[in-house]
Design a protein around this motif. Structure first.
Motif, PDB file in Angstrom:
ATOM      1  N   LYS A  16      64.493 -22.474 -13.020  1.00  0.00           N
ATOM      2  CA  LYS A  16      63.678 -21.843 -14.055  1.00  0.00           C
ATOM      3  C   LYS A  16      62.242 -21.664 -13.587  1.00  0.00           C
ATOM      4  CE  LYS A  16      62.699 -22.220 -19.011  1.00  0.00           C
ATOM      5  NZ  LYS A  16      62.877 -23.056 -20.232  1.00  0.00           N
ATOM      6  N   THR A  17      61.719 -22.689 -12.877  1.00  0.00           N
ATOM      7  CA  THR A  17      60.353 -22.602 -12.348  1.00  0.00           C
ATOM      8  C   THR A  17      60.231 -21.493 -11.316  1.00  0.00           C
ATOM      9  OG1 THR A  17      60.045 -24.983 -12.696  1.00  0.00           O
ATOM     10  CG2 THR A  17      58.505 -23.879 -11.208  1.00  0.00           C
ATOM     11  N   ILE A  18      61.221 -21.396 -10.441  1.00  0.00           N
ATOM     12  CA  ILE A  18      61.203 -20.336  -9.420  1.00  0.00           C
ATOM     13  C   ILE A  18      61.230 -18.959 -10.072  1.00  0.00           C
ATOM     14  CG2 ILE A  18      62.507 -19.303  -7.526  1.00  0.00           C
ATOM     15  CD1 ILE A  18      63.424 -22.123  -6.766  1.00  0.00           C
ATOM     16  N   ILE A  19      62.074 -18.807 -11.087  1.00  0.00           N
ATOM     17  CA  ILE A  19      62.157 -17.519 -11.790  1.00  0.00           C
ATOM     18  C   ILE A  19      60.832 -17.171 -12.440  1.00  0.00           C
ATOM     19  CG2 ILE A  19      63.241 -16.322 -13.729  1.00  0.00           C
ATOM     20  CD1 ILE A  19      65.812 -17.841 -13.085  1.00  0.00           C
ATOM     21  N   HIS A  20      60.183 -18.172 -13.075  1.00  0.00           N
ATOM     22  CA  HIS A  20      58.891 -17.926 -13.720  1.00  0.00           C
ATOM     23  C   HIS A  20      57.826 -17.531 -12.703  1.00  0.00           C
ATOM     24  CE1 HIS A  20      59.838 -20.398 -17.614  1.00  0.00           C
ATOM     25  NE2 HIS A  20      60.458 -19.235 -17.558  1.00  0.00           N
ATOM     26  N   VAL A  21      57.824 -18.219 -11.559  1.00  0.00           N
ATOM     27  CA  VAL A  21      56.846 -17.890 -10.513  1.00  0.00           C
ATOM     28  C   VAL A  21      57.054 -16.471 -10.010  1.00  0.00           C
ATOM     29  CG1 VAL A  21      56.093 -18.440  -8.175  1.00  0.00           C
ATOM     30  CG2 VAL A  21      56.484 -20.280  -9.814  1.00  0.00           C
ATOM     31  N   LEU A  22      58.308 -16.096  -9.789  1.00  0.00           N
ATOM     32  CA  LEU A  22      58.605 -14.742  -9.318  1.00  0.00           C
ATOM     33  C   LEU A  22      58.205 -13.692 -10.352  1.00  0.00           C
ATOM     34  CD1 LEU A  22      62.092 -15.297  -7.625  1.00  0.00           C
ATOM     35  CD2 LEU A  22      59.872 -14.978  -6.509  1.00  0.00           C
ATOM     36  N   LEU A  23      58.459 -13.986 -11.623  1.00  0.00           N
ATOM     37  CA  LEU A  23      58.089 -13.043 -12.682  1.00  0.00           C
ATOM     38  C   LEU A  23      56.578 -12.909 -12.795  1.00  0.00           C
ATOM     39  CD1 LEU A  23      60.670 -13.953 -15.483  1.00  0.00           C
ATOM     40  CD2 LEU A  23      60.648 -11.917 -14.030  1.00  0.00           C
ATOM     41  N   ILE A  24      55.851 -14.030 -12.631  1.00  0.00           N
ATOM     42  CA  ILE A  24      54.378 -13.977 -12.678  1.00  0.00           C
ATOM     43  C   ILE A  24      53.839 -13.148 -11.516  1.00  0.00           C
ATOM     44  CG2 ILE A  24      52.289 -15.361 -12.428  1.00  0.00           C
ATOM     45  CD1 ILE A  24      53.744 -17.585 -13.979  1.00  0.00           C
ATOM     46  N   LEU A  25      54.404 -13.362 -10.319  1.00  0.00           N
ATOM     47  CA  LEU A  25      53.973 -12.573  -9.160  1.00  0.00           C
ATOM     48  C   LEU A  25      54.265 -11.092  -9.363  1.00  0.00           C
ATOM     49  CD1 LEU A  25      55.140 -14.896  -6.224  1.00  0.00           C
ATOM     50  CD2 LEU A  25      52.791 -14.493  -7.017  1.00  0.00           C
ATOM     51  N   PHE A  26      55.431 -10.796  -9.919  1.00  0.00           N
ATOM     52  CA  PHE A  26      55.786  -9.404 -10.187  1.00  0.00           C
ATOM     53  C   PHE A  26      54.824  -8.791 -11.206  1.00  0.00           C
ATOM     54  CE2 PHE A  26      58.183  -6.176 -12.553  1.00  0.00           C
ATOM     55  CZ  PHE A  26      58.560  -5.343 -11.505  1.00  0.00           C
TER      56      PHE A  26
END
Length: 275
Positions: free
Chosen positions: A7-17
């Motif tokens: 979940k943390t990885i997904i959130h980080v990727l979404l924030i970067l996007f």
């Protein structure tokens, strides 16, 4: 623990996007508040050292951005209204009424999606010239409506196919005619699809340049895209003013999406469930 990490990885990727998508807007806003000296002096990506709000004043007064903006609003608003009205009624007639040849008519309408816009440029120019419609608002509205209807009919018809026909039967029993059923019962239910059509039509009309450059040469009928392009001078170009014009052209798009995004999401979810 594994779920938390994922979940943390997904959130980080979404924030970067999100940062990648939003940064150009932030850069454009900063760019519009600089002058040529600062832009060509090496400070292209950073914040302005001297905030030049005069660029917006100059864009409205000297560059006539307000006049171009009003023309774009007029052309786009009429285009959206006509496309939504024609597409909604056509989709309703094709999808909900039983008559011979309705599937053939639907296929003919969808053939419009296969017509390249560049291929229609010269024939449209000749037709509009013979009809004396060049340098008028209709020179833009008519092609925009024609190219917007096929996709709009497809979207609304797909949404209509998911609605139960018992709604219309109940309305008919209550005494509603065909127009009453459409405007009182069906039209309010297809608001998500209409919002999707409105956004797609808005983007294609608001940002269109090729037709606007070809069919419009008089100053009083130029839209915002053509007006901003004409701000590039032969010898000197005030890039800060062009940036201000681009910000003015971008803000309505962001506002319209924020207002209609919920309806668009509903339409996409409905289409996914149907599929």
């Amino acid at each position: 623990m594994k779920k938390k990490v994922n979940k943390t990885i997904i959130h980080v990727l979404l924030i970067l996007f999100a940062v990648v998508q939003i940064y150009p807007l932030i850069w454009l806003a900063g760019f519009s508040l600089k002058d040529n000296i600062e832009i060509f002096g090496g400070n292209v990506a950073g914040l302005p050292r001297h905030w030049k709000f005069e660029n917006y004043v100059s864009a409205f007064t000297q560059a006539k951005v307000l006049e171009y903006f009003i023309n774009s609003v007029l052309v786009t608003a009429v285009t959206i209204f006509v496309v939504v009205l024609l597409a909604a009624t056509s989709a309703y007639a094709i999808e909900r009424m039983i008559w011979r040849g309705r599937q053939t008519v639907m296929k003919l309408i969808l053939l419009g999606l296969m017509v390249p816009i560049h291929a229609a440029l010269l024939p449209l120019f000749m037709v509009l010239k013979n009809l004396h419609l060049l340098n008028t608002y209709l020179a833009l509205i008519i092609p925009y409506v024609a190219f917007g209807i096929p996709m709009a009919v497809y979207i609304i018809a797909s949404f209509l196919s998911s609605l139960p026909k018992e709604l219309e039967e109940a309305a008919a029993i209550d005494g509603c005619g065909i127009f009453g059923i459409f405007f009182r019962v069906i039209f309010p239910l297809v608001k998500p699809a209409i919002a999707t059509v409105a956004i797609f039509t808005y983007i294609s009309s608001w940002n269109e340049l090729m037709f606007a450059v070809t069919f419009i040469s008089k100053q009083e009928f130029k839209t915002l895209t053509v007006g901003i392009m004409s701000m590039v001078g032969a010898y000197v170009t005030k890039w800060g003013e062009i940036g201000a014009g681009l910000v003015i052209a971008t803000v309505p798009t962001i506002l319209i999406y924020l207002l209609l995004s919920e309806q668009v999401q509903k339409s996409l979810v409905a289409g996914a469930v149907k599929g």
